[in-house]
Motif scaffolding. Structure first.
Motif, PDB file in Angstrom:
ATOM      1  N   ALA A   1       6.344   1.415  -5.529  1.00  0.00           N
ATOM      2  CA  ALA A   1       5.482   0.257  -5.219  1.00  0.00           C
ATOM      3  C   ALA A   1       5.430  -0.699  -6.415  1.00  0.00           C
ATOM      4  O   ALA A   1       5.494  -1.920  -6.243  1.00  0.00           O
ATOM      5  N   LYS A   2       5.352  -0.158  -7.610  1.00  0.00           N
ATOM      6  CA  LYS A   2       5.333  -1.002  -8.810  1.00  0.00           C
ATOM      7  C   LYS A   2       6.670  -1.715  -9.003  1.00  0.00           C
ATOM      8  O   LYS A   2       6.704  -2.858  -9.465  1.00  0.00           O
TER       9      LYS A   2
ATOM     10  N   PHE B   1       0.832  -1.200   0.000  1.00  0.00           N
ATOM     11  CA  PHE B   1       0.000   0.000   0.000  1.00  0.00           C
ATOM     12  C   PHE B   1       0.870   1.254   0.000  1.00  0.00           C
ATOM     13  O   PHE B   1       1.967   1.254   0.561  1.00  0.00           O
ATOM     14  N   PHE B   2       0.361   2.300  -0.599  1.00  0.00           N
ATOM     15  CA  PHE B   2       1.115   3.548  -0.656  1.00  0.00           C
ATOM     16  C   PHE B   2       0.164   4.733  -0.657  1.00  0.00           C
ATOM     17  O   PHE B   2      -1.014   4.619  -0.980  1.00  0.00           O
ATOM     18  N   GLY B   3       0.714   5.874  -0.282  1.00  0.00           N
ATOM     19  CA  GLY B   3       0.064   7.163  -0.466  1.00  0.00           C
ATOM     20  C   GLY B   3       0.963   7.939  -1.406  1.00  0.00           C
ATOM     21  O   GLY B   3       2.178   7.748  -1.413  1.00  0.00           O
ATOM     22  N   SER B   4       0.383   8.795  -2.223  1.00  0.00           N
ATOM     23  CA  SER B   4       1.201   9.493  -3.208  1.00  0.00           C
ATOM     24  C   SER B   4       0.539  10.792  -3.614  1.00  0.00           C
ATOM     25  O   SER B   4      -0.646  10.992  -3.381  1.00  0.00           O
TER      26      SER B   4
ATOM     27  N   LEU C   1       2.860 -14.023  -3.562  1.00  0.00           N
ATOM     28  CA  LEU C   1       3.655 -13.429  -2.495  1.00  0.00           C
ATOM     29  C   LEU C   1       3.217 -12.004  -2.170  1.00  0.00           C
ATOM     30  O   LEU C   1       2.968 -11.673  -1.021  1.00  0.00           O
ATOM     31  N   VAL C   2       3.151 -11.159  -3.185  1.00  0.00           N
ATOM     32  CA  VAL C   2       2.861  -9.745  -2.965  1.00  0.00           C
ATOM     33  C   VAL C   2       1.651  -9.336  -3.802  1.00  0.00           C
ATOM     34  O   VAL C   2       1.606  -9.574  -5.009  1.00  0.00           O
ATOM     35  N   ALA C   3       0.698  -8.714  -3.143  1.00  0.00           N
ATOM     36  CA  ALA C   3      -0.509  -8.243  -3.828  1.00  0.00           C
ATOM     37  C   ALA C   3      -0.180  -7.048  -4.727  1.00  0.00           C
ATOM     38  O   ALA C   3       0.848  -6.385  -4.553  1.00  0.00           O
ATOM     39  N   ALA C   4      -1.050  -6.765  -5.648  1.00  0.00           N
ATOM     40  CA  ALA C   4      -0.891  -5.583  -6.495  1.00  0.00           C
ATOM     41  C   ALA C   4      -0.886  -4.343  -5.609  1.00  0.00           C
ATOM     42  O   ALA C   4      -1.623  -4.274  -4.620  1.00  0.00           O
ATOM     43  N   PRO C   5      -0.038  -3.359  -5.914  1.00  0.00           N
ATOM     44  CA  PRO C   5       0.008  -2.153  -5.090  1.00  0.00           C
ATOM     45  C   PRO C   5      -1.287  -1.368  -5.165  1.00  0.00           C
ATOM     46  O   PRO C   5      -1.880  -1.233  -6.241  1.00  0.00           O
ATOM     47  N   LEU C   6      -1.719  -0.865  -4.009  1.00  0.00           N
ATOM     48  CA  LEU C   6      -2.961  -0.095  -3.941  1.00  0.00           C
ATOM     49  C   LEU C   6      -2.729   1.223  -3.221  1.00  0.00           C
ATOM     50  O   LEU C   6      -2.066   1.272  -2.179  1.00  0.00           O
ATOM     51  N   ASN C   7      -3.302   2.273  -3.769  1.00  0.00           N
ATOM     52  CA  ASN C   7      -3.268   3.587  -3.138  1.00  0.00           C
ATOM     53  C   ASN C   7      -4.243   3.563  -1.965  1.00  0.00           C
ATOM     54  O   ASN C   7      -5.367   3.073  -2.093  1.00  0.00           O
ATOM     55  N   VAL C   8      -3.823   4.100  -0.821  1.00  0.00           N
ATOM     56  CA  VAL C   8      -4.685   4.074   0.362  1.00  0.00           C
ATOM     57  C   VAL C   8      -5.950   4.903   0.173  1.00  0.00           C
ATOM     58  O   VAL C   8      -6.894   4.760   0.956  1.00  0.00           O
ATOM     59  N   ASN C   9      -6.015   5.728  -0.845  1.00  0.00           N
ATOM     60  CA  ASN C   9      -7.237   6.497  -1.082  1.00  0.00           C
ATOM     61  C   ASN C   9      -8.292   5.679  -1.828  1.00  0.00           C
ATOM     62  O   ASN C   9      -9.373   6.173  -2.104  1.00  0.00           O
TER      63      ASN C   9
END
Length: 181
Positions: free
Chosen positions: A19-20, A7-10, A30-38
């Motif tokens: 994140a990508k 997860f990230f904020g940007s 192993l690792v989920a697709a990156p998601l914006n916390v918004n």
């Protein structure tokens, strides 16, 4: 479901880019697709025992969010949704983006804010990173051990070091997350 939530904020997209880069190194198990916390709920975030989270530091050492002139909501608006959550048993690794030349007095402060928020709620935070190789005056992201509380990245002034730093850091945290080194 993947083992690790990412997860990230940007605001400008640089934290998303990192994140990508992380996601590209691991498969979907192993690792989920990156998601914006918004774009997520507290339940989406809490579904993971292991988390990698990222944030830039904006303005005068602030988390990204509407009060720091972001175009959309971010960590500032998301953290209150987790205010009463327990992170006991959860392991979190944090990466932060900052500008050590333009903002030497608040370099990576937002990463320090995330560290404080999650450790106060019982999370185990891993991935401390050395301060050598950076030139800044002050940072709220330095822990009691004298290291940054997570991976320190400066895409404005040291972009050529990002991939190497990321690879070293991911190898460091791999054992804690059960990832291949």
């Amino acid at each position: 479901m993947a083992k690790i939530g990412l997860f990230f904020g940007s605001n400008t997209g640089k934290t998303r880019k990192v994140a990508k880069m992380i996601k590209k190194k691991y498969d979907d198990e192993l690792v989920a697709a990156p998601l914006n916390v918004n774009r997520i709920s507290a339940e989406d975030f809490m579904a993971y025992e292991y988390l990698i989270i990222g944030t830039p530091t904006l303005g005068e050492g602030e988390l990204p969010g509407l009060s720091s002139d972001c175009d959309a909501e971010s960590w500032e608006e998301f953290l209150p949704k987790l205010e009463d959550a327990s992170f006991d048993g959860k392991t979190i690794a944090i990466y932060g983006l900052g500008d050590q030349v333009g903002y030497p007095d608040e370099f990576l402060d937002a990463m320090g804010e995330l560290h404080e928020f999650f450790t106060e709620r019982g999370a185990k935070v891993i991935g401390a990173w050395p301060t050598e190789g950076y030139e800044f005056e002050h940072s709220e992201a330095i822990g009691e051990d004298g290291k940054f509380v997570g991976l320190a990245l400066d895409l404005d002034n040291q972009s050529g070091m990002t991939e190497e730093r990321l690879n070293v850091w991911l190898s460091m945290i791999a054992g804690e997350f059960g990832l291949p080194a």
